[in-house]
Design a protein around this motif. Structure first.
Motif, PDB file in Angstrom:
ATOM      1  N   THR A  52       0.818  -1.211   0.000  1.00  0.00           N
ATOM      2  CA  THR A  52       0.000   0.000   0.000  1.00  0.00           C
ATOM      3  C   THR A  52       0.853   1.262   0.000  1.00  0.00           C
ATOM      4  O   THR A  52       0.384   2.337   0.371  1.00  0.00           O
ATOM      5  N   LEU A  54       3.101   2.342   1.868  1.00  0.00           N
ATOM      6  CA  LEU A  54       3.397   3.011   3.136  1.00  0.00           C
ATOM      7  C   LEU A  54       4.817   2.732   3.615  1.00  0.00           C
ATOM      8  O   LEU A  54       5.366   3.453   4.436  1.00  0.00           O
ATOM      9  N   ARG A  74       1.516   7.295  -6.078  1.00  0.00           N
ATOM     10  CA  ARG A  74       0.328   8.134  -6.117  1.00  0.00           C
ATOM     11  C   ARG A  74      -0.840   7.434  -6.839  1.00  0.00           C
ATOM     12  O   ARG A  74      -1.991   7.495  -6.403  1.00  0.00           O
ATOM     13  N   ARG A  77      -2.273   4.754  -4.589  1.00  0.00           N
ATOM     14  CA  ARG A  77      -3.091   5.288  -3.498  1.00  0.00           C
ATOM     15  C   ARG A  77      -4.502   5.616  -3.963  1.00  0.00           C
ATOM     16  O   ARG A  77      -5.418   5.703  -3.162  1.00  0.00           O
ATOM     17  N   ASN A  78      -4.662   5.823  -5.268  1.00  0.00           N
ATOM     18  CA  ASN A  78      -6.003   6.082  -5.779  1.00  0.00           C
ATOM     19  C   ASN A  78      -6.809   4.818  -5.975  1.00  0.00           C
ATOM     20  O   ASN A  78      -8.033   4.839  -5.875  1.00  0.00           O
ATOM     21  N   SER A  88      -8.668   2.016  12.503  1.00  0.00           N
ATOM     22  CA  SER A  88      -8.088   3.304  12.151  1.00  0.00           C
ATOM     23  C   SER A  88      -9.110   4.280  11.599  1.00  0.00           C
ATOM     24  O   SER A  88      -8.853   4.970  10.629  1.00  0.00           O
ATOM     25  N   TYR A  90     -12.001   7.435  12.686  1.00  0.00           N
ATOM     26  CA  TYR A  90     -12.057   8.489  13.694  1.00  0.00           C
ATOM     27  C   TYR A  90     -13.127   8.154  14.715  1.00  0.00           C
ATOM     28  O   TYR A  90     -14.309   8.118  14.406  1.00  0.00           O
ATOM     29  N   ILE A 105     -12.328  12.169   0.599  1.00  0.00           N
ATOM     30  CA  ILE A 105     -10.898  12.274   0.319  1.00  0.00           C
ATOM     31  C   ILE A 105     -10.479  11.401  -0.854  1.00  0.00           C
ATOM     32  O   ILE A 105      -9.413  11.577  -1.409  1.00  0.00           O
ATOM     33  N   PHE A 106     -11.330  10.466  -1.248  1.00  0.00           N
ATOM     34  CA  PHE A 106     -11.025   9.715  -2.469  1.00  0.00           C
ATOM     35  C   PHE A 106     -11.742  10.338  -3.670  1.00  0.00           C
ATOM     36  O   PHE A 106     -11.788   9.752  -4.742  1.00  0.00           O
TER      37      PHE A 106
ATOM     38  N   THR B 203      -4.721   6.637  12.403  1.00  0.00           N
ATOM     39  CA  THR B 203      -5.498   7.152  11.280  1.00  0.00           C
ATOM     40  C   THR B 203      -4.603   7.774  10.216  1.00  0.00           C
ATOM     41  O   THR B 203      -4.986   7.870   9.060  1.00  0.00           O
ATOM     42  N   GLU B 205      -2.122   6.423   9.016  1.00  0.00           N
ATOM     43  CA  GLU B 205      -1.826   5.336   8.077  1.00  0.00           C
ATOM     44  C   GLU B 205      -2.851   5.339   6.938  1.00  0.00           C
ATOM     45  O   GLU B 205      -2.500   5.180   5.772  1.00  0.00           O
ATOM     46  N   VAL B 206      -4.117   5.512   7.316  1.00  0.00           N
ATOM     47  CA  VAL B 206      -5.170   5.510   6.296  1.00  0.00           C
ATOM     48  C   VAL B 206      -5.078   6.766   5.440  1.00  0.00           C
ATOM     49  O   VAL B 206      -5.250   6.709   4.216  1.00  0.00           O
ATOM     50  N   LEU B 207      -4.791   7.891   6.085  1.00  0.00           N
ATOM     51  CA  LEU B 207      -4.691   9.141   5.319  1.00  0.00           C
ATOM     52  C   LEU B 207      -3.550   9.056   4.314  1.00  0.00           C
ATOM     53  O   LEU B 207      -3.670   9.500   3.182  1.00  0.00           O
ATOM     54  N   LEU B 208      -2.437   8.470   4.753  1.00  0.00           N
ATOM     55  CA  LEU B 208      -1.284   8.367   3.855  1.00  0.00           C
ATOM     56  C   LEU B 208      -1.583   7.437   2.695  1.00  0.00           C
ATOM     57  O   LEU B 208      -1.153   7.682   1.573  1.00  0.00           O
ATOM     58  N   ALA B 209      -2.340   6.372   2.973  1.00  0.00           N
ATOM     59  CA  ALA B 209      -2.646   5.422   1.907  1.00  0.00           C
ATOM     60  C   ALA B 209      -3.717   5.958   0.968  1.00  0.00           C
ATOM     61  O   ALA B 209      -4.045   5.331  -0.027  1.00  0.00           O
ATOM     62  N   SER B 210      -4.265   7.121   1.288  1.00  0.00           N
ATOM     63  CA  SER B 210      -5.293   7.718   0.435  1.00  0.00           C
ATOM     64  C   SER B 210      -4.634   8.674  -0.559  1.00  0.00           C
ATOM     65  O   SER B 210      -3.462   8.995  -0.422  1.00  0.00           O
ATOM     66  N   PRO B 211      -5.387   9.134  -1.531  1.00  0.00           N
ATOM     67  CA  PRO B 211      -4.775  10.038  -2.514  1.00  0.00           C
ATOM     68  C   PRO B 211      -4.502  11.448  -1.991  1.00  0.00           C
ATOM     69  O   PRO B 211      -4.016  12.280  -2.754  1.00  0.00           O
ATOM     70  N   LEU B 212      -4.800  11.720  -0.746  1.00  0.00           N
ATOM     71  CA  LEU B 212      -4.533  13.061  -0.210  1.00  0.00           C
ATOM     72  C   LEU B 212      -3.043  13.379  -0.323  1.00  0.00           C
ATOM     73  O   LEU B 212      -2.203  12.558  -0.003  1.00  0.00           O
ATOM     74  N   ARG B 213      -2.747  14.611  -0.750  1.00  0.00           N
ATOM     75  CA  ARG B 213      -1.347  15.018  -0.799  1.00  0.00           C
ATOM     76  C   ARG B 213      -0.935  15.601   0.543  1.00  0.00           C
ATOM     77  O   ARG B 213      -1.778  16.104   1.271  1.00  0.00           O
ATOM     78  N   PRO B 214       0.374  15.544   0.859  1.00  0.00           N
ATOM     79  CA  PRO B 214       0.840  16.100   2.138  1.00  0.00           C
ATOM     80  C   PRO B 214       0.353  17.528   2.352  1.00  0.00           C
ATOM     81  O   PRO B 214      -0.093  17.882   3.426  1.00  0.00           O
ATOM     82  N   ILE B 365       5.800  11.019   3.408  1.00  0.00           N
ATOM     83  CA  ILE B 365       4.702  10.517   2.589  1.00  0.00           C
ATOM     84  C   ILE B 365       4.506   9.035   2.862  1.00  0.00           C
ATOM     85  O   ILE B 365       3.604   8.412   2.347  1.00  0.00           O
TER      86      ILE B 365
END
Lengths: 309, 368
Positions: A52, A54, A74, A77-78, A88, A90, A105-106, B203, B205-214, B365
């Motif tokens: 993934t 990470l 990148r 991640r999409n 994990s 909120y 966010i996706f 959390t 971890e999930v944000l990083l694995a998402s397409p969100l940029r830093p 990242i």
């Protein structure tokens, strides 16, 4: 078009002096439900984090849907949905707010992919205004699955999704995975529970950072060379001690309510074993020969590996 | 953009559902301002004095009345002998003794000179110094009024006017300082904690694995606190103005822009802290010790930088609050325009850019 969703080539990863992954290679086909089976600390989470994007592998390469996990992280991640082993989401957001957030966010909405999560979401919808932190373990996992599904990922990576979840919820969870597979989503799932392995298309047994075997579950248990003897009596612990003394015995281990053992060439008659045990004073002795399960294979493979070392 | 807004909505949910955060955000500024405003005053009010009048004539009585009606002093008792001075200081209540020499009025009339002795309890040096100054001021005023009555006498008279803070009110100094302190605290502490909390709870971890940029994650974290801190700063200025009478002579827009700039600086420091550590505890310690103490001690908030040893003065130059405090003091008290503070604005902007660049560079990242 390639038909492999995941290609892992000779991946190694160390943390300081600890080698978490050693030279791992395998492939996962598109639409496959692939299980990574192994005890805690075997390297499952490290491998999934590399998949993934990470973590970076020390050596080797991984591609997902043709994209490299290091250079094209990148893209991955999409298109990947990842559910970490730890809860994990909120805890101070409600069920619905969590789902909405992950949809946003996706870059999608709950509505757009509702068909994917409908079957799961209807079960938690009655609690949609409840804070995620106040859900039961099974509910949390269902919500987490919804959250990583809501963007219609091409590949799902689930790290021990059923750990700490009750038996009924576990069963339901696996039924859902079956339905998602039918939608054509590639699923990688890790679990320490051997009984879940038989629900996968293919499994990899992993221990101490190495893959010990990769095959269909029935082949893995079929590849087991020797028949398993399952024995029980009223007093299990003395039984275990005594069985170790039985002529020709190779391996003895507790397996649920039975003791499983394999034998060499000697002592293959059930009658002889029964007499041996009754002479030692055991009552209600029950002996049967069974086909080995995946756990038996795992223990066999583990001891083989130990011999190699 | 939608992702970004979604992220901000989530952040606001976090903030408004956590009572602790709310207390820190809105309770603390008010309480601190009121505390600092009322408790830490270095003004003299109702100080107890004793008078030993060997002369007891019209002039000494007039001077005594002047002293006591000033509002700064209260007469504890009249002494009759020099020997009492020592014991009265020992009792500790009286902070100052004024001694008029015998034949005061006579001498003043004949020679134009007469002696007053001022004794102050200097075990509290600041207070003693101030008491003496006040007393001197009143004596000078009296002498001046005498001179005016008499025919011309050449004398150089220094006339002191305390510009921008005629009452020498401590609050004028503390309000800017407290704004700096609170903005540092709220902005840096809150952002660093909320970012490290995501790491601690997994959390991130999930944000990083998402397409969100830093940059989206960072801005999403920062924007809510930017707004809230700004509201806070305005609140402090309002309380300062209406409760303590701190003026805002300069342009309100300039004041707000400068405040925004400083909030950004503090936020970028908060982000920087969160890139260094993964634990809320450490982030809190770093913000408290690493940012709060320097803000209080090294920014010129309480202790003047000019009196510090050189090496400390150099360190002070690197403290963002120092520049901010100069600016808001200039704007609020002196009414200075941008032409007087552009240098400070420049320094603070450069610092902010540096911190932001550094934290974006350091933002991981990946997990490790």
């Amino acid at each position: 078009m390639q038909d492999q969703a995941v290609i892992i080539r000779q991946v190694s990863k160390s943390y300081g002096n600890t080698r978490a992954l050693r030279d791992i290679s395998f492939q996962v086909g598109k639409g496959e439900l692939f299980g990574l089976i192994g005890p805690d600390g075997a390297g499952k989470t490290s491998l999934f984090r590399i998949l993934t994007t990470l973590l970076l592998p020390d050596q080797g390469s991984v591609t997902i849907e043709g994209y490299d996990v290091v250079k094209q992280y990148r893209k991955i991640r999409n298109l990947a949905g990842y559910m970490p082993g730890r809860f994990s989401l909120y805890q101070d957001l409600s069920v619905e707010e969590n789902l909405k957030f992950f949809a946003t966010i996706f870059g999608t909405t709950i509505k757009e992919n509702y068909h994917l999560i409908r079957d799961i979401y209807v079960q938690i919808e009655p609690f949609k205004d409840r804070l995620a932190g106040k859900l039961s373990g099974g509910m949390k996992q269902k919500l987490a699955l919804c959250c990583c599904l809501v963007h219609k990922p091409a590949i799902l990576v689930l790290d021990e999704p059923t750990t700490g979840v009750d038996a009924i919820s576990r069963k339901e969870f696996w039924e859902m995975l079956g339905r998602l597979k039918a939608e054509g989503i590639t699923i990688l799932v890790s679990t320490p529970y051997m009984d879940e392995a038989s629900l996968c298309d293919r499994i990899a047994l992993i221990e101490k950072g190495s893959i010990m075997a990769i095959d269909r579950p029935e082949n893995i248990s079929g590849s087991f060379s020797k028949p398993i003897w399952a024995v029980r009596s009223r007093e299990m612990y003395p039984l275990l001690i005594d069985l170790r003394q039985y002529p020709g015995v190779e391996k003895v281990y507790l397996f649920g309510q039975y003791i499983h053992l394999t034998l060499g060439n000697e002592g293959q008659e059930p009658g002889r074993m029964k007499k041996f045990l009754e002479d030692k004073g055991h009552e209600e002795v029950e002996i049967k020969v069974i086909t080995p399960g995946i756990e038996d294979s795992f223990i066999e493979l583990m001891s083989q590996q130990k011999r190699h070392e | 953009m939608k992702k970004f807004i979604g992220f901000i909505i989530k952040e606001f949910h976090h903030i408004f559902r956590d009572n602790r955060t709310l207390v820190i955000l809105f309770g603390m500024p008010v309480v601190q301002l009121l505390l600092f405003g009322y408790v830490i005053t270095n003004e003299i009010k109702d100080a107890r004095i004793a008078i030993l009048d060997h002369s007891k004539d019209i002039v000494t009585r007039e001077i005594t009345v002047k002293l006591l009606s000033s509002g700064y002093f209260i007469l504890d008792r009249n002494l009759s002998d020099d020997s009492e001075i020592h014991s009265i200081f020992q009792q500790g209540k009286v902070k100052e003794v004024i001694v008029f020499e015998p034949g005061f009025a006579d001498k003043l009339e004949k020679t134009g000179r007469a002696g007053v002795q001022i004794l102050a309890d200097a075990s509290e040096p600041n207070t003693a110094k101030m008491l003496v100054n006040y007393t001197n001021g009143i004596l000078m005023g009296y002498v001046q009024s005498l001179n005016r009555l008499q025919t011309q006498q050449v004398q150089i008279q220094a006339e002191v006017k305390m510009q921008y803070n005629p009452g020498l009110k401590g609050v004028f100094m503390f309000v800017p300082g407290i704004i700096a302190m609170l903005l540092t605290l709220i902005s840096a502490l809150m952002t660093s904690i909320s970012l490290t909390r995501e790491k601690e709870l997994g959390t991130m971890e999930v944000l990083l694995a998402s397409p969100l940029r830093p940059i989206q994650i960072i801005l999403g974290k920062v924007t809510p606190y930017l707004l809230l801190s700004f509201i806070n700063a305005m609140m402090i200025i309002l309380i300062g103005h209406f409760v303590f009478g701190v003026p805002v002579h300069g342009s309100l827009i300039l004041l707000m822009s400068v405040t925004m700039l400083f909030i950004l600086t503090a936020l970028s420091l908060g982000i920087l802290i969160s890139t260094i550590t993964d634990s809320q505890q450490v982030a809190m310690m770093l913000s408290m010790v690493g940012l709060m103490l320097p803000t209080i001690l090294l920014s010129g908030f309480i202790y003047p930088i000019e009196n510090m040893p050189l090496w400390l003065q150099v360190i002070c130059q690197a403290m963002p609050p120092k520049w901010f405090i100069i600016m808001i003091k200039d704007i609020m008290l002196k009414g200075s325009g941008i032409e007087y503070i552009w240098k400070e604005i420049l320094v603070l902007s450069l610092m902010t850019l540096f911190f932001i660049a550094l934290s974006i560079k350091k933002f991981k990242i990946r997990l490790a």
